[in-house]
Design a protein around this motif. Sequence first.
Motif, short mmCIF file in Angstrom:
data_model
loop_
_atom_site.label_atom_id
_atom_site.label_comp_id
_atom_site.label_asym_id
_atom_site.label_seq_id
_atom_site.Cartn_x
_atom_site.Cartn_y
_atom_site.Cartn_z
N ILE A 5 -29.15 -14.94 10.19
CA ILE A 5 -29.17 -16.23 10.70
C ILE A 5 -29.04 -16.16 12.15
CG2 ILE A 5 -27.62 -18.22 11.40
CD1 ILE A 5 -26.34 -18.13 8.77
N LEU A 6 -28.47 -14.94 12.93
CA LEU A 6 -28.26 -14.88 14.42
C LEU A 6 -29.19 -14.87 14.57
CD1 LEU A 6 -24.57 -13.51 14.80
CD2 LEU A 6 -25.52 -15.17 15.92
N ALA A 7 -30.07 -13.77 13.91
CA ALA A 7 -31.69 -13.44 14.78
C ALA A 7 -32.32 -14.33 14.51
CB ALA A 7 -31.91 -12.07 13.41
N ASP A 8 -32.93 -14.93 13.54
CA ASP A 8 -33.40 -16.30 13.48
C ASP A 8 -33.23 -17.06 14.74
OD1 ASP A 8 -34.81 -15.26 11.14
OD2 ASP A 8 -34.15 -16.87 9.91
N PHE A 9 -31.76 -17.99 15.18
CA PHE A 9 -31.41 -18.26 15.86
C PHE A 9 -32.04 -17.79 17.74
CE2 PHE A 9 -28.27 -19.81 18.73
CZ PHE A 9 -28.13 -20.73 18.94
N ASP A 10 -31.52 -16.65 17.22
CA ASP A 10 -31.80 -15.91 18.93
C ASP A 10 -33.41 -16.16 19.56
OD1 ASP A 10 -30.38 -14.90 20.76
OD2 ASP A 10 -31.42 -12.74 20.11
N SER A 11 -34.28 -16.05 18.35
CA SER A 11 -35.55 -15.78 18.61
C SER A 11 -35.94 -17.53 18.55
CB SER A 11 -36.68 -15.48 17.62
OG SER A 11 -35.98 -16.12 16.03
N SER A 12 -35.45 -18.69 17.93
CA SER A 12 -35.76 -20.29 18.10
C SER A 12 -35.48 -20.66 19.40
CB SER A 12 -35.31 -20.57 17.13
OG SER A 12 -34.27 -21.00 17.53
N GLU A 13 -36.31 -22.14 19.42
CA GLU A 13 -36.14 -22.17 20.22
C GLU A 13 -35.23 -23.38 20.71
OE1 GLU A 13 -38.28 -23.30 23.53
OE2 GLU A 13 -39.06 -21.33 22.58
N ALA A 14 -33.93 -23.41 19.56
CA ALA A 14 -32.88 -23.78 19.45
C ALA A 14 -31.45 -23.19 20.31
CB ALA A 14 -32.24 -23.90 18.25
N THR A 15 -30.88 -24.19 20.86
CA THR A 15 -29.41 -23.84 21.46
C THR A 15 -28.67 -23.64 20.94
OG1 THR A 15 -29.54 -26.20 22.87
CG2 THR A 15 -30.85 -24.73 24.02
N GLU A 16 -28.29 -24.47 20.18
CA GLU A 16 -26.98 -25.06 19.06
C GLU A 16 -27.26 -25.07 17.85
OE1 GLU A 16 -25.11 -28.42 21.76
OE2 GLU A 16 -24.11 -27.31 19.47
N PHE A 17 -26.65 -24.39 17.18
CA PHE A 17 -26.91 -24.39 15.47
C PHE A 17 -25.24 -24.13 14.94
CE2 PHE A 17 -26.27 -21.37 11.90
CZ PHE A 17 -26.98 -22.39 10.99
N GLU A 18 -24.90 -25.05 14.08
CA GLU A 18 -24.01 -25.41 13.08
C GLU A 18 -24.18 -25.17 12.09
OE1 GLU A 18 -21.65 -28.08 15.52
OE2 GLU A 18 -21.16 -28.09 13.97
N TYR A 19 -23.33 -24.46 10.85
CA TYR A 19 -23.00 -24.14 9.15
C TYR A 19 -21.99 -25.00 9.06
CZ TYR A 19 -24.11 -22.65 4.82
OH TYR A 19 -24.24 -22.34 3.69
N GLU A 20 -21.66 -25.45 7.47
CA GLU A 20 -20.40 -25.68 7.11
C GLU A 20 -21.24 -25.71 5.14
OE1 GLU A 20 -18.16 -28.12 8.89
OE2 GLU A 20 -15.90 -27.58 7.76
N ASP A 21 -20.13 -24.07 4.66
CA ASP A 21 -19.62 -24.36 2.98
C ASP A 21 -18.32 -25.19 2.80
OD1 ASP A 21 -19.13 -22.22 3.12
OD2 ASP A 21 -20.99 -21.38 2.85
N ALA A 22 -18.24 -24.71 1.82
CA ALA A 22 -16.66 -24.45 1.57
C ALA A 22 -16.03 -24.19 1.58
CB ALA A 22 -16.29 -24.22 -0.33
N ASP A 23 -16.01 -22.62 2.30
CA ASP A 23 -15.50 -21.24 2.65
C ASP A 23 -15.74 -21.10 3.98
OD1 ASP A 23 -15.79 -18.72 0.52
OD2 ASP A 23 -17.33 -20.04 1.25
#
Lengths: 420, 121
Positions: B9-27
Amino acid sequence: MIQKVLIANRGEIAVRIIQTCRILGIRTVVAYSKCDKDTMAVFLADEAICIGDSSPSDSYLNIPAILEAAKNTGCDSLHPGYGFLSENDEFAKRAHESGIIFIGPSSNILEKTANKFRMKETARKLGIPVIPSADEDKCPLMIKSSYGGGGKGIKIVKNRGDFDYCLKSAKLSLNTGFSGDNFFLEQIIDLYKHIDIQFVADKFGKISILPARDCSVQSHYQKVIEETPVSNIPKELLEKMEQDAVKLIKEVGFDNVGTIEFLVDKQMNYYFLEINSRLQVEHTVTEEATGIDLVEQQIRIASGQKNRLPMKVSAKKCAIECRLSAKDNGELNIFSLPTGKDVRIDTYIYQGYRIKPYYDPLIAKIIVSDKERRRAISKMKLALDEIIILGAHTNVDELYETISREDYIVGSYSYFGENE
Amino acid sequence: MPIDKLKKILADFDSSEATEFEYEDADFRVSIKKNGPKTDQEKTDYSDKHILSPLVGTYYDVSPTIQINERVKEGQSLCIIESMKIMNKICAPADLIIRKTYFENGESVEFGSKLFEVDYI
């Protein structure tokens, strides 16, 4: 005696430190972040050096950059102010190793006092009352972090079912970067007052206790209004706290200016809370009430001089401080602060200044003093009334409302934020 | 969440144009933000014809010393900034010609000081 100080901080406290240095004839260098080039401390210091980008981790928390700046500008000492690295033992240690005097307690003392849980155990062993521990099956309770600060890492758990969620959110609020941080659980007490015992201790074991402060008006565990002397706690109780403070200072071997914080409940029991091993925001009320310059005391003691204050210093006046904070980041088109007799303003802001989003929203500390507490309150109302700020919203109305309350005027008011 | 998945996730986020990313599941909850000004600074700004010091320290020439009007290849060392006894090489972000130097051997530099004026080729 120290000759040249690097100030590793910003805002009003950087200005405050420069003022005392100038009086003592000590040269000053301000280490500032990229966006702080236009702050008052940079204008007032003898020299200023940019140490990094605007985000605190790149500048005010960047230990190598700060130490390099100190060496580079020929400083023999550094003042950490409050917040940022002020209680970081690693910073104090590395400064010492680089041949720079850290104006504050020694690193081995900071290492002891930084861990709240360990300090609580130390106090308990000395017979000083501490808040009883709780277990997660007996809610409500409070989750606290060993290395939290400014209210971070504190959570109240009302029901057993919320415990896991609260612990997670306490962890998330921390972000302190301290590895091996741990949490401990405490029973909820019927909180009445938050009391600070200010002290000055030197490297030769002489301890002076200064008048206690009442810091019972808070918001999200951050102090908002403080005063000294304490008006609504029995004298005998205060004396007991002072005696316990001395025990703790001796046990730790504390060797500079610091504060021991206590909580008092409605049944008039008191509990040790923590040691603050630095100058506090509200040191100003102690200075106004006693006439002592606490920054000067810090510098003299760090230079190896003896503490020449009496063992017990009494208040000559009542002093009150209100922390004026911005609620948003705007350019201050009109900025006019109160003036006049017995009014002290500690600030770093001037008309046209744009508030920076990276740092604490404190804009100015308004401090008034008088021989009589009620007259001091009247002076504070007048002072708050004279504040004219256009360009950003502030908490001035809330401050005015609080000090106008009947229960504040008689000294029984306290407020600790949401749940407490 | 398995660490490998997080790294991905970190690598994909790093190479993307996005500046913010949030993800949430049960734990698990993760919130990542790119620091705006920093990413801007790391990219070479070709409109600003200055190489700035990325840290506070002491300036040292490389050998042979960079000359005015010298052509420099991308990645070539321009100078050294010593900070806390660590020698930090400052390299050319692209092919360029040095037009002006601002510091001499042993001088103090601040974060953000202009080190060289250049023309990108």
